[in-house]
Scaffold this motif. Structure first.
Motif, PDB file in Angstrom:
ATOM      1  N   MET A 216      41.738  38.316  36.539  1.00 41.11           N
ATOM      2  CA  MET A 216      42.990  38.979  36.907  1.00 41.11           C
ATOM      3  C   MET A 216      43.495  39.851  35.772  1.00 41.11           C
ATOM      4  SD  MET A 216      45.063  36.216  39.123  1.00 41.11           S
ATOM      5  CE  MET A 216      44.527  35.754  40.761  1.00 41.11           C
ATOM      6  N   LYS A 217      43.326  39.359  34.553  1.00 39.77           N
ATOM      7  CA  LYS A 217      43.774  40.166  33.416  1.00 39.77           C
ATOM      8  C   LYS A 217      42.960  41.445  33.309  1.00 39.77           C
ATOM      9  CE  LYS A 217      46.245  37.455  30.143  1.00 39.77           C
ATOM     10  NZ  LYS A 217      46.326  37.097  28.721  1.00 39.77           N
TER      11      LYS A 217
ATOM     12  N   LEU B 110      41.644  42.956  35.669  1.00 40.40           N
ATOM     13  CA  LEU B 110      42.055  43.808  36.790  1.00 40.40           C
ATOM     14  C   LEU B 110      43.470  44.345  36.616  1.00 40.40           C
ATOM     15  CD1 LEU B 110      40.602  41.858  39.815  1.00 40.40           C
ATOM     16  CD2 LEU B 110      39.599  43.753  38.548  1.00 40.40           C
ATOM     17  N   GLY B 111      44.100  44.040  35.481  1.00 40.55           N
ATOM     18  CA  GLY B 111      45.384  44.670  35.203  1.00 40.55           C
ATOM     19  C   GLY B 111      46.598  43.776  35.285  1.00 40.55           C
ATOM     20  N   ALA B 112      46.389  42.459  35.460  1.00 41.17           N
ATOM     21  CA  ALA B 112      47.556  41.569  35.459  1.00 41.17           C
ATOM     22  C   ALA B 112      48.063  41.435  34.034  1.00 41.17           C
ATOM     23  CB  ALA B 112      47.180  40.199  36.008  1.00 41.17           C
ATOM     24  N   ASN B 113      49.371  41.533  33.846  1.00 41.27           N
ATOM     25  CA  ASN B 113      49.874  41.327  32.492  1.00 41.27           C
ATOM     26  C   ASN B 113      50.321  39.875  32.313  1.00 41.27           C
ATOM     27  OD1 ASN B 113      52.454  41.125  33.589  1.00 41.27           O
ATOM     28  ND2 ASN B 113      52.833  43.312  33.315  1.00 41.27           N
ATOM     29  N   MET B 114      50.732  39.568  31.097  1.00 43.17           N
ATOM     30  CA  MET B 114      51.069  38.174  30.790  1.00 43.17           C
ATOM     31  C   MET B 114      52.198  37.659  31.674  1.00 43.17           C
ATOM     32  SD  MET B 114      50.792  38.359  26.679  1.00 43.17           S
ATOM     33  CE  MET B 114      50.938  36.645  26.244  1.00 43.17           C
TER      34      MET B 114
ATOM     35  N   GLN C 261      53.009  38.533  34.657  1.00 40.98           N
ATOM     36  CA  GLN C 261      52.590  38.269  36.032  1.00 40.98           C
ATOM     37  C   GLN C 261      51.849  36.939  36.149  1.00 40.98           C
ATOM     38  OE1 GLN C 261      50.581  42.003  36.554  1.00 40.98           O
ATOM     39  NE2 GLN C 261      52.229  42.823  37.828  1.00 40.98           N
TER      40      GLN C 261
ATOM     41  N   GLU D 230      49.043  43.979  24.019  1.00 39.84           N
ATOM     42  CA  GLU D 230      48.425  43.372  25.191  1.00 39.84           C
ATOM     43  C   GLU D 230      49.026  43.845  26.515  1.00 39.84           C
ATOM     44  OE1 GLU D 230      46.633  39.722  27.391  1.00 39.84           O
ATOM     45  OE2 GLU D 230      47.031  39.457  25.268  1.00 39.84           O
ATOM     46  N   ASN D 231      50.354  43.861  26.590  1.00 40.47           N
ATOM     47  CA  ASN D 231      50.971  44.237  27.857  1.00 40.47           C
ATOM     48  C   ASN D 231      50.827  45.722  28.158  1.00 40.47           C
ATOM     49  OD1 ASN D 231      51.752  41.861  29.072  1.00 40.47           O
ATOM     50  ND2 ASN D 231      53.641  41.723  27.883  1.00 40.47           N
TER      51      ASN D 231
ATOM     52  N   ALA E 292      47.450  46.103  29.446  1.00 36.51           N
ATOM     53  CA  ALA E 292      47.332  45.639  30.828  1.00 36.51           C
ATOM     54  C   ALA E 292      47.778  46.753  31.765  1.00 36.51           C
ATOM     55  CB  ALA E 292      48.189  44.394  31.037  1.00 36.51           C
TER      56      ALA E 292
ATOM     57  N   ARG F 121      45.201  49.572  31.653  1.00 40.96           N
ATOM     58  CA  ARG F 121      43.974  49.171  32.335  1.00 40.96           C
ATOM     59  C   ARG F 121      44.162  49.293  33.841  1.00 40.96           C
ATOM     60  NH1 ARG F 121      43.531  43.935  30.504  1.00 40.96           N
ATOM     61  NH2 ARG F 121      42.950  44.549  28.398  1.00 40.96           N
ATOM     62  N   ARG F 122      45.349  48.855  34.278  1.00 40.10           N
ATOM     63  CA  ARG F 122      45.702  48.920  35.678  1.00 40.10           C
ATOM     64  C   ARG F 122      45.550  50.328  36.238  1.00 40.10           C
ATOM     65  NH1 ARG F 122      51.650  46.826  36.135  1.00 40.10           N
ATOM     66  NH2 ARG F 122      51.034  44.732  35.521  1.00 40.10           N
TER      67      ARG F 122
ATOM     68  N   ILE G  12      37.204  36.526  43.341  1.00 36.73           N
ATOM     69  CA  ILE G  12      38.007  35.307  43.401  1.00 36.73           C
ATOM     70  C   ILE G  12      37.703  34.593  44.708  1.00 36.73           C
ATOM     71  CG2 ILE G  12      40.367  34.440  43.551  1.00 36.73           C
ATOM     72  CD1 ILE G  12      41.027  36.510  41.385  1.00 36.73           C
TER      73      ILE G  12
ATOM     74  N   LEU H 214      43.289  43.188  45.224  1.00 35.92           N
ATOM     75  CA  LEU H 214      43.947  42.478  44.121  1.00 35.92           C
ATOM     76  C   LEU H 214      44.537  43.360  43.014  1.00 35.92           C
ATOM     77  CD1 LEU H 214      44.759  39.667  43.283  1.00 35.92           C
ATOM     78  CD2 LEU H 214      42.556  39.401  42.130  1.00 35.92           C
ATOM     79  N   PRO H 215      43.777  44.369  42.512  1.00 38.90           N
ATOM     80  CA  PRO H 215      44.377  45.193  41.443  1.00 38.90           C
ATOM     81  C   PRO H 215      45.673  45.867  41.892  1.00 38.90           C
ATOM     82  CG  PRO H 215      42.026  45.567  41.578  1.00 38.90           C
ATOM     83  CD  PRO H 215      42.387  44.737  42.772  1.00 38.90           C
TER      84      PRO H 215
ATOM     85  N   PHE I 150      48.881  43.698  41.594  1.00 42.24           N
ATOM     86  CA  PHE I 150      49.547  43.686  40.281  1.00 42.24           C
ATOM     87  C   PHE I 150      50.380  44.942  40.066  1.00 42.24           C
ATOM     88  CE2 PHE I 150      45.615  41.116  39.475  1.00 42.24           C
ATOM     89  CZ  PHE I 150      46.270  39.901  39.550  1.00 42.24           C
TER      90      PHE I 150
END
Ligand SMILES: Nc1ncnc2c1ncn2[C@@H]1O[C@H](COP(=O)(O)OP(=O)(O)OP(=O)(O)O)[C@@H](O)[C@H]1O
Ligand SMILES: [Mg+2]
Lengths: 459, 237
Positions: free
Chosen positions: A365-366, A368-372, A374, B74-75, B78, B81-82, B95, B106-107, B110
């Motif tokens: 998930m990370k 794929l773009g999930a952040n902390m 989320q 990191e954020n 994210a 990357r998204r 999954i 899924l992407p 988010f």
């Protein structure tokens, strides 16, 4: 991330991870049930005891007695009573009664002089001990009394009986015999039953003539004096929910102040035998004031005290009880919270295990773009959901427990009945969800910190 | 589009630091499809993970669409990357609890995209990778090749600037491998998405427009990118 998606994913996980879900739900449901049951028992017991107190003490009434204190200046409202105040400022005069009657929030005010216990004698020679109270009979209905039969008339010698005073009238011989038998054999249940059924045996008293009799115990012969004939003009009904046996414990005869004065003369032996209404013209020993709401009791009392009178209410009874039950409830809540804390440990363990098993998924998930945030929200939502489910199960449990308790108490034959007040359910659920969320925080944070790469790397 | 500048990367094993990438420099143009070729242990995956922002290089810079991803937290990463990066794994990494369509969507979940939009896009992509009929199945009900198609659809759903694929055919037999590579080539042509494909097979690399070869952490054939978008070499066999 939409709330809908988060909750759906959380629900998916909860459904799939049956062991974790089961474990967490069990813990939370027990804690939640403990809280609901404890609060309900506290509440039910409080209602029960308060009911009992309310049956014995009227909460919306103030008992006013003459003031014994130092005369104070400046009773602003007491204009008409001014001349008497010079003699005895604390006196409970008719003028003061009129002032009290005219006060805001006062529904009714009347003297209620307790004249003590007397034997009531019917024409067919049946006897009962009654408490005689002297009052303004016309005010009875305003104090909330209801007439089962008859009503009030101004005729002299007219009395009003409460319902209890019409029960269990037995003639003297039967009564003596039963007392003797019971005295000899106090544990004979057949006799006891007989006694009880006799205590509630109704007699038709309406429009009947009765007499009061007093025995002079100061001399060894025990002189007996009889009053003139009194006419029962009305029978009061009992408070709702009172059964006959209970009603029979309280036998009251209400007489007018004039009648009381007359009775004093007829029955007094010169010595004080308890029958001392001592009805002075224009002055009373006790006045009962009925107030429209318990909220106004204190303000009315304050004004009455300004008239140099003593005012007493029964609110302290309730307050005392409330304090006691608040303590019981707090203790119960404490137990529930304690169980929830234990339960939360099980959630933390189970959820941490589950985050560990799901590291790979979190990693994906990370990537794929999930952040902390989320990831964290997903886990906290899951924990909250577990809390909610556990809470719902707990509500179910608590109903079962209360049902069981009622069965248990029911066989004991008491009127105590446990119910779950609807307000305790949201309280229980709130605690359950809160436990879920609080215990979910650590696993959620640790999940959100999962390093994507190490999670995905296969070993 | 993508620029790798003086990348050096070392791993700490025990008390010693091992450098697995030495002074790597290269540029990939927008819409290009390049292969990262090398034998096992040469540092291909490490290079790819650095470019995808999944780890930080010891030294150097990586620019994607003019953003230095090495500098991002990191954020922020994210978020980046998204929007800009798609990823295809050797082992598909679907999954298991979600259906094929949900995996593809899924992407976008988010990114708080509405379900109807997500669904429409996912179905369109499943059509493009040739498995429109599998939308409601679960990954476990699909063959490896089909799962990799799902993974390709998933990587494309955010319309990223660049897709990184780490040995996308590593778990597949030759025939399926050809199908998957064909799909990737076709998508590169039709969508103009930049692809960087890691492989250790020369036959695969040869089908890409350009190839960077790694050996023991060194880039050994730093071909300059063509001045213009070329068309002669590309295309499936
Ligand atoms: N996390 C790590 N810690 C220490 N060393 C690592 C780590 N990851 C990779 N390496 C080392 O870095 C070197 C390059 O590894 P990498 O995974 O990039 O190779 P690769 O080219 O992808 O190989 P393969 O074709 O087998 O996937 C290897 O020598 C490996 O042992
Ligand atoms: Mg590799």
């Amino acid at each position: 991330m939409k709330i809908r998606d988060i909750s759906r994913m959380a629900w998916d996980q909860v459904k799939r991870r049956k062991v974790v879900t089961g474990l967490c739900m069990t813990g939370i449901s027990i804690g939640c049930a403990a809280i609901i049951v404890a609060l309900s028992i506290g509440q039910s017991a409080q209602t029960y005891v308060t009911d009992q107190v309310n049956q014995n003490f009227k909460m919306d009434e103030i008992t006013v007695t003459p003031g014994g204190g130092i005369p104070s200046r400046g009773g602003g409202g007491g204009g008409s009573g001014e001349s008497n105040e010079n003699l005895d400022p604390g006196k409970l005069t008719a003028q003061k009664l009129e002032i009290i009657k005219s006060l805001n929030h006062v529904v009714a005010a009347a003297p209620f002089e307790d004249a003590g216990y007397m034997q009531m004698l019917t024409v067919d020679n049946k006897i009962a001990d009654v408490q005689v109270k002297a009052t303004d009979l016309r005010m009875l209905t305003e104090f909330g009394f209801k007439f089962k039969q008859g009503g009030v008339t101004d005729l002299p010698g007219m009395v009003v009986l409460n319902y209890g005073a019409t029960l269990g009238l037995i003639d003297n011989e039967t009564r003596q015999k039963l007392y003797e038998q019971l005295g000899a054999d106090p544990f004979n249940s057949a006799l006891m039953d007989q006694y009880n059924s006799m205590s509630t045996l109704p007699s038709e008293m309406y429009r009947q003539q009765v007499q009061l009799q007093a025995t002079d115990y100061s001399t060894s012969e025990g002189n007996i004096r009889l009053s003139s004939a009194l006419q029962v003009g009305g029978i009061l009904s009992t408070a709702e929910g009172t059964d006959d046996l209970r009603a029979s414990y309280e036998k009251i005869m209400y007489v007018s102040l004039e009648t009381a004065a007359q009775l004093t003369q007829q029955l007094s032996f010169g010595t004080n035998n308890g029958m001392t209404p001592n009805v002075e013209e224009n002055s009373y020993k006790t006045v009962t004031v009925k107030v429209d709401s318990t909220d106004n009791i204190k303000s009315v009392e304050a004004i009455i005290q300004k008239l140099n009178l003593n005012a007493m209410d029964n609110l302290y009874q309730q307050e005392m009880l409330k304090e006691q039950f608040d303590m019981i409830k707090m203790a119960a809540l404490g137990i529930g919270v304690f169980i929830l804390i234990i339960a939360s440990i099980s959630i933390i363990v189970a959820m941490t295990m589950s985050t560990h098993q799901r590291r790979r998924q979190i990693g994906i998930m990370k990537v794929l773009g999930a952040n902390m945030g989320q990831i964290r929200n997903m886990f906290i939502t899951e924990a909250a959901l577990l809390g909610l489910l556990g809470g719902l199960l707990g509500v179910l449990f608590s109903y079962l427990i209360i049902m069981g308790l009622n069965k248990l108490v029911g066989t004991a034959g008491d009127s105590l009945n446990f119910v779950i007040p609807l307000t305790t359910i949201p309280v229980g659920l709130a605690f359950a969800i809160m436990t879920g969320v609080l215990s979910g925080i650590y696993p959620a944070i640790s999940a959100s910190r999962t390093d994507a790469l190490t999670a995905i790397k296969r070993d | 589009m993508l620029r790798v500048e003086n990348i050096k990367h070392s791993f700490k094993t025990g008390n010693e630091w091992t450098t697995v990438l030495h002074n790597i420099n290269f540029t990939v143009n927008k819409g290009e499809m390049v292969a990262l070729l090398g034998s096992s242990g040469s540092g291909k995956s490490t290079m790819l993970n650095l470019m995808a922002g999944l780890m930080k290089p010891t030294e150097g810079h990586i620019y994607i669409a003019d953003h230095d991803i090495v500098q991002m937290g990191e954020n922020k990463l994210a978020e980046f990357r998204r929007k800009h990066i798609g990823f295809i794994f050797q082992a598909y990494e679907l999954i298991t609890s979600l259906t094929v369509r949900e995996n593809v969507e899924l992407p976008l979940v988010f990114q708080s995209i509405s379900p109807s939009v997500r669904k429409q896009k996912a179905l369109a992509l499943l059509e493009q990778v040739g498995i429109p009929d599998k939308a409601d199945l679960f990954p476990s009900q699909l063959s490896g090749g089909q799962q990799q198609r799902v993974s390709i659809a998933r990587s494309l759903i955010t319309e990223p600037s660049v897709i990184f694929a780490d040995e996308p055919t590593g778990n597949l037999d030759t025939k399926t491998e050809e199908e998957i590579i064909a799909i990737l080539l076709k998508l590169n042509q039709s969508l103009k998405t930049t692809f960087i494909v890691v492989t250790h097979e020369l036959e695969v690399a040869e089908q890409m427009q350009r190839t960077f070869s790694l050996r023991d952490g060194y880039l050994i054939n730093n071909q300059q990118p063509p001045a213009d978008a070329e068309s002669a070499e590309g295309g499936a066999g």
